[in-house]
Design a protein around this motif. Structure first.
Motif, short mmCIF file in Angstrom:
data_model
loop_
_atom_site.label_atom_id
_atom_site.label_comp_id
_atom_site.label_asym_id
_atom_site.label_seq_id
_atom_site.Cartn_x
_atom_site.Cartn_y
_atom_site.Cartn_z
N ASN A 108 -6.29 14.21 5.45
CA ASN A 108 -7.28 15.49 5.49
C ASN A 108 -8.51 15.12 6.38
O ASN A 108 -8.95 14.14 6.12
N LEU A 109 -8.60 16.12 7.50
CA LEU A 109 -9.50 15.79 8.49
C LEU A 109 -8.76 14.44 9.49
O LEU A 109 -7.78 14.49 9.51
N LEU A 110 -9.32 13.38 9.52
CA LEU A 110 -8.73 12.21 10.42
C LEU A 110 -8.74 11.13 9.54
O LEU A 110 -8.12 10.16 10.06
N HIS A 111 -9.56 10.99 8.27
CA HIS A 111 -9.50 9.75 7.82
C HIS A 111 -9.58 9.93 6.38
O HIS A 111 -9.69 8.74 5.48
N HIS A 112 -9.18 10.69 5.52
CA HIS A 112 -9.07 11.03 4.08
C HIS A 112 -7.71 11.17 3.82
O HIS A 112 -6.84 12.14 4.14
N LEU A 113 -7.33 10.28 3.26
CA LEU A 113 -5.61 10.07 2.74
C LEU A 113 -5.56 10.66 1.23
O LEU A 113 -6.41 10.28 0.34
N GLY A 114 -4.54 11.40 0.72
CA GLY A 114 -4.42 11.81 -0.60
C GLY A 114 -3.18 12.26 -0.78
O GLY A 114 -2.20 12.62 0.41
N LEU A 116 -8.27 2.94 -2.50
CA LEU A 116 -7.82 2.08 -1.68
C LEU A 116 -9.00 1.71 -0.65
O LEU A 116 -9.27 2.44 0.54
N PRO A 117 -9.95 0.92 -0.95
CA PRO A 117 -11.22 0.60 -0.04
C PRO A 117 -10.69 0.16 1.39
O PRO A 117 -11.47 0.05 2.04
N GLN A 118 -9.46 -0.44 1.51
CA GLN A 118 -9.30 -0.97 2.62
C GLN A 118 -9.03 0.21 3.77
O GLN A 118 -8.92 -0.26 4.95
N LEU A 119 -9.01 1.43 3.30
CA LEU A 119 -9.04 2.30 4.33
C LEU A 119 -10.28 2.49 5.10
O LEU A 119 -10.20 2.82 6.38
N GLN A 120 -11.39 1.99 4.54
CA GLN A 120 -12.65 1.85 5.10
C GLN A 120 -12.91 3.24 6.10
O GLN A 120 -13.73 2.93 6.78
N LYS A 121 -12.71 4.37 5.57
CA LYS A 121 -13.00 5.51 5.89
C LYS A 121 -13.19 5.65 7.48
O LYS A 121 -13.48 6.73 7.88
N TYR A 122 -13.38 4.56 8.25
CA TYR A 122 -13.47 4.85 9.65
C TYR A 122 -12.16 4.94 10.40
O TYR A 122 -12.26 5.06 11.65
N ARG A 123 -11.07 4.71 9.89
CA ARG A 123 -9.93 4.52 10.54
C ARG A 123 -9.34 6.00 10.61
O ARG A 123 -9.40 6.93 9.93
N THR A 124 -9.23 6.48 12.08
CA THR A 124 -8.51 7.63 12.43
C THR A 124 -7.13 7.36 12.21
O THR A 124 -6.45 6.75 12.87
N MET A 125 -6.46 8.33 11.39
CA MET A 125 -5.04 8.13 11.01
C MET A 125 -4.23 9.39 12.16
O MET A 125 -4.67 10.47 12.51
N SER A 126 -2.90 9.02 12.37
CA SER A 126 -2.05 9.74 13.10
C SER A 126 -0.90 10.21 12.72
O SER A 126 -0.40 11.19 13.10
N GLU A 163 -5.48 15.19 -4.42
CA GLU A 163 -5.85 13.99 -5.10
C GLU A 163 -6.30 13.05 -3.71
O GLU A 163 -5.68 12.44 -3.24
N LEU A 164 -7.67 12.66 -3.80
CA LEU A 164 -8.04 11.73 -2.61
C LEU A 164 -7.74 10.29 -3.04
O LEU A 164 -7.85 10.01 -4.32
N LEU A 165 -7.16 9.66 -2.01
CA LEU A 165 -7.10 7.98 -2.32
C LEU A 165 -7.68 7.27 -1.72
O LEU A 165 -7.76 5.98 -2.03
N ASN A 166 -8.64 7.52 -0.89
CA ASN A 166 -9.74 6.69 -0.30
C ASN A 166 -10.43 5.77 -1.07
O ASN A 166 -10.78 4.78 -1.01
N ASP A 167 -10.79 6.29 -2.24
CA ASP A 167 -11.69 5.39 -3.58
C ASP A 167 -10.80 4.53 -4.01
O ASP A 167 -11.13 3.52 -4.44
#
Length: 193
Positions: free
Chosen positions: A142-148, A164-174, A158-162
């Protein structure tokens, strides 16, 4: 090059940003280029069956006839900015767009859009990619860096970023794909995890 798919006969389809589609027959090494308004801004492609292919563009979702190499009809028109397609075990095609996640059912010829209006927990309408992981849920960016996980039948994200802290929210996913039967690889601007 924005999109690529291989049809059931072994033909290869290359969607180009602003120059149409290049089709490479399996029996001949000479490519055919298809141009016109419907072929502009192709972002993703997904074969539906032996005769049809779904094309997601900047301005809509279209059904394309593989045999005649002609556009058949437009399912959804508008400033969609399609980014990705995936297919689940039931044959549904999931199209990620900046306006939500569209689900097209080939058997019933119907579609549904999942967005902030009918899915609790989504942070924005923009869906970068989706990957069906089982019969009840999809892994969604969702958006570019929210995985769920998106649960379509429940209308819940269901958001997974919290978790999985290793996602570090700055990663742009493709993109995401299965790495093995029970492991998913997610591609980012900083590598793959």
């Amino acid at each position: 090059l924005n999109a690529y798919c291989r049809d059931r006969q072994g033909g290869q389809w290359f969607g180009l940003q602003n120059a149409g589609i290049v089709y490479l027959r399996p029996s001949r090494q000479k490519a055919t280029c298809l141009t016109g308004d419907i072929y502009e801004g192709i972002r993703c492609m997904q074969p539906l069956d032996d005769e049809r292919c779904l094309m997601g563009t900047n301005t809509g979702i279209h059904i394309f006839n593989i045999r005649t190499r002609q556009g058949m009809r437009t399912l959804v028109k508008g400033d969609l900015g399609c980014t990705d397609t995936s297919k689940d075990s039931s044959g549904n095609i999931w199209i990620s767009t900046k306006k939500g996640l569209y689900c097209y059912n080939c058997n019933t010829d119907t579609w549904v859009c999942y967005d902030m209006g009918n899915v609790k927990g989504l942070l924005h309408h923009h869906i970068r990619f989706s990957l069906p992981v089982d019969e009840n849920r999809l892994l969604v960016c969702n958006l570019l860096h929210h995985l769920g996980y998106l649960y379509p039948q429940e209308g819940r994200f269901e958001l997974l970023n919290d978790k999985l802290p290793q996602l570090q929210k700055y990663r742009t996913m493709s993109a995401a794909c299965f790495f093995s039967e029970d492991t998913v690889a997610v591609c980012t601007q900083n590598g793959m995890f």
